[in-house]
Design a protein around this motif. Structure first.
Motif, PDB file in Angstrom:
ATOM      1  N   THR A  50       0.849  -1.188   0.000  1.00 28.07           N
ATOM      2  CA  THR A  50       0.000   0.000   0.000  1.00 28.07           C
ATOM      3  C   THR A  50       0.883   1.235   0.000  1.00 28.07           C
ATOM      4  OG1 THR A  50      -0.127   0.042   2.416  1.00 28.07           O
ATOM      5  CG2 THR A  50      -1.897  -1.123   1.258  1.00 28.07           C
ATOM      6  N   VAL A  51       0.315   2.314  -0.504  1.00 29.57           N
ATOM      7  CA  VAL A  51       0.994   3.601  -0.478  1.00 29.57           C
ATOM      8  C   VAL A  51      -0.071   4.681  -0.253  1.00 29.57           C
ATOM      9  CG1 VAL A  51       0.904   4.006  -2.982  1.00 29.57           C
ATOM     10  CG2 VAL A  51       2.729   5.039  -1.637  1.00 29.57           C
ATOM     11  N   ALA A  52       0.255   5.659   0.571  1.00 21.99           N
ATOM     12  CA  ALA A  52      -0.659   6.774   0.814  1.00 21.99           C
ATOM     13  C   ALA A  52      -0.718   7.659  -0.427  1.00 21.99           C
ATOM     14  CB  ALA A  52      -0.180   7.583   2.015  1.00 21.99           C
ATOM     15  N   ALA A  53      -1.883   8.236  -0.680  1.00 24.21           N
ATOM     16  CA  ALA A  53      -2.052   9.107  -1.848  1.00 24.21           C
ATOM     17  C   ALA A  53      -1.110  10.302  -1.799  1.00 24.21           C
ATOM     18  CB  ALA A  53      -3.500   9.575  -1.944  1.00 24.21           C
ATOM     19  N   GLY A  54      -0.666  10.693  -0.618  1.00 25.04           N
ATOM     20  CA  GLY A  54       0.238  11.835  -0.475  1.00 25.04           C
ATOM     21  C   GLY A  54       1.703  11.454  -0.344  1.00 25.04           C
ATOM     22  N   ALA A  55       2.028  10.204  -0.626  1.00 26.64           N
ATOM     23  CA  ALA A  55       3.420   9.747  -0.482  1.00 26.64           C
ATOM     24  C   ALA A  55       4.347  10.533  -1.409  1.00 26.64           C
ATOM     25  CB  ALA A  55       3.519   8.257  -0.794  1.00 26.64           C
ATOM     26  N   THR A  56       5.595  10.649  -0.990  1.00 21.55           N
ATOM     27  CA  THR A  56       6.603  11.329  -1.807  1.00 21.55           C
ATOM     28  C   THR A  56       7.854  10.461  -1.870  1.00 21.55           C
ATOM     29  OG1 THR A  56       7.520  12.503   0.101  1.00 21.55           O
ATOM     30  CG2 THR A  56       5.802  13.640  -1.164  1.00 21.55           C
ATOM     31  N   GLY A  57       8.672  10.719  -2.875  1.00 16.46           N
ATOM     32  CA  GLY A  57       9.944  10.029  -2.983  1.00 16.46           C
ATOM     33  C   GLY A  57      10.077   9.237  -4.259  1.00 16.46           C
ATOM     34  N   GLN A  58      11.111   8.415  -4.297  1.00 12.17           N
ATOM     35  CA  GLN A  58      11.448   7.640  -5.486  1.00 12.17           C
ATOM     36  C   GLN A  58      10.968   6.199  -5.338  1.00 12.17           C
ATOM     37  OE1 GLN A  58      12.848   8.993  -8.383  1.00 12.17           O
ATOM     38  NE2 GLN A  58      12.301  10.815  -7.197  1.00 12.17           N
ATOM     39  N   LEU A  59      10.194   5.758  -6.324  1.00  9.11           N
ATOM     40  CA  LEU A  59       9.734   4.380  -6.405  1.00  9.11           C
ATOM     41  C   LEU A  59      10.730   3.611  -7.257  1.00  9.11           C
ATOM     42  CD1 LEU A  59       7.473   2.240  -5.937  1.00  9.11           C
ATOM     43  CD2 LEU A  59       6.429   3.097  -8.056  1.00  9.11           C
ATOM     44  N   THR A  60      11.219   2.490  -6.738  1.00  4.75           N
ATOM     45  CA  THR A  60      12.160   1.648  -7.462  1.00  4.75           C
ATOM     46  C   THR A  60      11.727   0.198  -7.344  1.00  4.75           C
ATOM     47  OG1 THR A  60      13.588   1.409  -5.526  1.00  4.75           O
ATOM     48  CG2 THR A  60      14.151   3.168  -7.070  1.00  4.75           C
ATOM     49  N   VAL A  61      12.259  -0.619  -8.248  1.00  9.82           N
ATOM     50  CA  VAL A  61      12.156  -2.073  -8.129  1.00  9.82           C
ATOM     51  C   VAL A  61      13.593  -2.555  -8.064  1.00  9.82           C
ATOM     52  CG1 VAL A  61      11.421  -4.225  -9.201  1.00  9.82           C
ATOM     53  CG2 VAL A  61       9.967  -2.191  -9.384  1.00  9.82           C
ATOM     54  N   CYS A  62      13.900  -3.313  -7.026  1.00 10.71           N
ATOM     55  CA  CYS A  62      15.278  -3.743  -6.786  1.00 10.71           C
ATOM     56  C   CYS A  62      15.337  -5.214  -6.442  1.00 10.71           C
ATOM     57  CB  CYS A  62      15.885  -2.964  -5.614  1.00 10.71           C
ATOM     58  SG  CYS A  62      15.900  -1.183  -5.807  1.00 10.71           S
ATOM     59  N   THR A  63      16.471  -5.820  -6.762  1.00  7.99           N
ATOM     60  CA  THR A  63      16.719  -7.128  -6.184  1.00  7.99           C
ATOM     61  C   THR A  63      16.811  -6.898  -4.685  1.00  7.99           C
ATOM     62  OG1 THR A  63      19.099  -6.866  -6.514  1.00  7.99           O
ATOM     63  CG2 THR A  63      17.879  -8.075  -8.215  1.00  7.99           C
ATOM     64  N   ALA A  64      16.456  -7.913  -3.916  1.00  2.89           N
ATOM     65  CA  ALA A  64      16.334  -7.710  -2.473  1.00  2.89           C
ATOM     66  C   ALA A  64      17.116  -8.743  -1.689  1.00  2.89           C
ATOM     67  CB  ALA A  64      14.871  -7.751  -2.068  1.00  2.89           C
ATOM     68  N   GLU A  65      17.718  -8.269  -0.612  1.00  2.00           N
ATOM     69  CA  GLU A  65      18.347  -9.142   0.370  1.00  2.00           C
ATOM     70  C   GLU A  65      17.380  -9.222   1.533  1.00  2.00           C
ATOM     71  OE1 GLU A  65      21.886  -8.336   3.342  1.00  2.00           O
ATOM     72  OE2 GLU A  65      22.644  -8.674   1.298  1.00  2.00           O
ATOM     73  N   LEU A  66      16.871 -10.427   1.795  1.00  2.00           N
ATOM     74  CA  LEU A  66      15.845 -10.609   2.810  1.00  2.00           C
ATOM     75  C   LEU A  66      16.420 -11.333   4.018  1.00  2.00           C
ATOM     76  CD1 LEU A  66      13.099 -11.917   0.387  1.00  2.00           C
ATOM     77  CD2 LEU A  66      13.371  -9.583   1.200  1.00  2.00           C
ATOM     78  N   SER A  67      16.064 -10.849   5.187  1.00  4.25           N
ATOM     79  CA  SER A  67      16.425 -11.529   6.429  1.00  4.25           C
ATOM     80  C   SER A  67      15.330 -11.248   7.439  1.00  4.25           C
ATOM     81  CB  SER A  67      17.779 -11.040   6.945  1.00  4.25           C
ATOM     82  OG  SER A  67      17.655  -9.755   7.521  1.00  4.25           O
ATOM     83  N   PRO A  68      15.280 -12.011   8.543  1.00  7.23           N
ATOM     84  CA  PRO A  68      14.253 -11.754   9.554  1.00  7.23           C
ATOM     85  C   PRO A  68      14.357 -10.359  10.171  1.00  7.23           C
ATOM     86  CG  PRO A  68      15.207 -13.922   9.878  1.00  7.23           C
ATOM     87  CD  PRO A  68      16.042 -13.226   8.836  1.00  7.23           C
ATOM     88  N   GLN A  69      15.561  -9.769  10.171  1.00  5.11           N
ATOM     89  CA  GLN A  69      15.745  -8.456  10.789  1.00  5.11           C
ATOM     90  C   GLN A  69      15.426  -7.295   9.847  1.00  5.11           C
ATOM     91  OE1 GLN A  69      18.259 -10.859  10.848  1.00  5.11           O
ATOM     92  NE2 GLN A  69      17.641 -11.570  12.871  1.00  5.11           N
TER      93      GLN A  69
END
Length: 136
Positions: A50-69
């Motif tokens: 989800t994203v708020a209608a008033g959100a600001t910033g850069q939207l990207t799609v990235c490879t991701a490093e996932l961990s529990p933390q």
């Protein structure tokens, strides 16, 4: 604990997929990020974006490093943007451009509450299971 187990399972799934040839379709895990923060609330089949209608910033799609933390963006990848209308479910290309990042406000200016921003990868190398972002 249940969410941590799901995250660990997702991480292991992505890790095992990466151990195969980099040419295997959908073998690299990726996710949508807004200002370097992963948008999906949990990287699992139950995750939602989800994203708020008033959100600001850069939207990207990235490879991701996932961990529990934490979940960390690694490399930006090419993507396209479409918008799914809430009422008719019509999918409309936002632009013919291919992006590595896009100003979220520019995309949101074409959306209304309830619409979904749909992210499309340009290569079948990348899995992007959470590709629809609900505009709130």
């Amino acid at each position: 604990m249940k969410n941590a187990t799901r995250l660990i399972a997702s991480f292991l799934l992505c890790l095992s997929a990466l151990s195969f040839s980099r040419q295997t379709p959908f073998s690299a895990c990726s996710a949508a990020f807004l200002n370097n923060k992963m948008i999906v609330n949990e990287y699992s089949p139950q995750g939602t974006c989800t994203v708020a209608a008033g959100a600001t910033g850069q939207l990207t799609v990235c490879t991701a490093e996932l961990s529990p933390q934490a979940s960390k963006a690694i490399d930006k990848i090419d993507f396209k943007v479409a918008i799914r209308d809430e009422q008719t479910h019509t999918l409309l290309m936002y632009s013919d451009e291919t992006y590595r990042q896009v100003d979220i406000q520019r995309v949101l200016s074409q959306c209304k509450k309830g619409d979904r921003i749909v992210l499309l990868t340009t290569s079948n190398l990348y899995a992007l299971p959470h590709n629809e972002i609900l505009v709130q």
